[in-house]
Design a protein around this motif. Structure first.
Motif, short mmCIF file in Angstrom:
data_model
loop_
_atom_site.label_atom_id
_atom_site.label_comp_id
_atom_site.label_asym_id
_atom_site.label_seq_id
_atom_site.Cartn_x
_atom_site.Cartn_y
_atom_site.Cartn_z
N ARG A 1 0.83 -1.21 0.00
CA ARG A 1 0.00 0.00 0.00
C ARG A 1 0.87 1.26 0.00
NH1 ARG A 1 -3.02 -3.85 2.41
NH2 ARG A 1 -5.21 -3.93 1.85
N GLN B 1 -7.04 12.61 -10.66
CA GLN B 1 -6.54 11.25 -10.84
C GLN B 1 -5.02 11.24 -10.86
OE1 GLN B 1 -9.20 10.68 -14.35
NE2 GLN B 1 -9.54 8.69 -13.38
N TYR C 1 -3.66 7.43 -11.13
CA TYR C 1 -4.39 6.31 -10.55
C TYR C 1 -5.84 6.35 -11.01
CZ TYR C 1 -5.24 10.06 -7.18
OH TYR C 1 -5.55 11.25 -6.60
N GLY C 2 -6.58 5.29 -10.74
CA GLY C 2 -7.96 5.18 -11.16
C GLY C 2 -8.88 6.19 -10.49
N ALA D 1 -10.02 4.81 -7.18
CA ALA D 1 -8.99 4.07 -6.45
C ALA D 1 -8.80 4.63 -5.05
CB ALA D 1 -7.67 4.14 -7.21
N MET E 1 -3.93 3.46 -1.00
CA MET E 1 -4.32 2.50 -2.04
C MET E 1 -3.22 1.47 -2.24
SD MET E 1 -3.73 4.80 -5.48
CE MET E 1 -4.61 6.20 -4.86
N ARG E 2 -3.56 0.40 -2.92
CA ARG E 2 -2.57 -0.62 -3.28
C ARG E 2 -1.73 -0.10 -4.45
NH1 ARG E 2 -3.17 -5.51 -1.03
NH2 ARG E 2 -5.15 -5.96 0.00
N SER F 1 -1.03 -1.68 -7.01
CA SER F 1 -1.65 -2.13 -8.26
C SER F 1 -2.74 -1.18 -8.75
CB SER F 1 -2.23 -3.53 -8.09
OG SER F 1 -3.21 -3.55 -7.07
N ASP F 2 -3.23 -0.26 -7.90
CA ASP F 2 -4.21 0.75 -8.32
C ASP F 2 -3.56 1.89 -9.08
OD1 ASP F 2 -6.29 -0.66 -7.16
OD2 ASP F 2 -6.19 0.45 -5.27
N TYR G 1 -1.63 3.47 -12.13
CA TYR G 1 -1.49 3.16 -13.55
C TYR G 1 -0.11 3.53 -14.12
CZ TYR G 1 -6.60 2.72 -13.53
OH TYR G 1 -7.88 2.37 -13.27
#
Length: 91
Positions: free
Chosen positions: A11, A38, A64-65, A68, A82-83, A85-86, A88
């Motif tokens: 995270r 974002q 990020y999303g 997210a 956030m993780r 992986s969130d 981009y």
């Protein structure tokens, strides 16, 4: 600025960039029509997972999303946790 949050595992804590207040043509955007940013700057990073080290670091500007992360408030400032992986992209 010392943030006393230490994220765990994969995270990260992100400080979101401020929302746009005017359009490219100079039109002022009212608060009700502003979109969530974002993009933001990483202010804290976890240690990563056992087999997956973290690829981002404190100070990176990331995209990020739209939905997210989880919003948190620390000492009057808003952050997202956030993780990895969130995220981009790093810009």
């Amino acid at each position: 600025m010392a943030l006393n949050i230490k994220p765990i595992a994969d995270r990260v804590v992100v400080e979101a960039a401020p929302a746009e207040t005017t359009t490219a043509g100079g039109i002022i955007i009212p608060d009700t029509a502003k979109e969530k940013p974002q993009q933001g700057t990483i202010v804290a990073v976890g240690t990563g997972k056992k087999d997956e080290p973290m690829t981002v670091k404190v100070g990176d500007t990331v995209l990020y999303g739209k939905y997210a992360g989880t919003e948190i408030t620390v000492e009057g400032k808003e952050y997202l946790i956030m993780r990895e992986s969130d995220i981009y992209a790093i810009i």
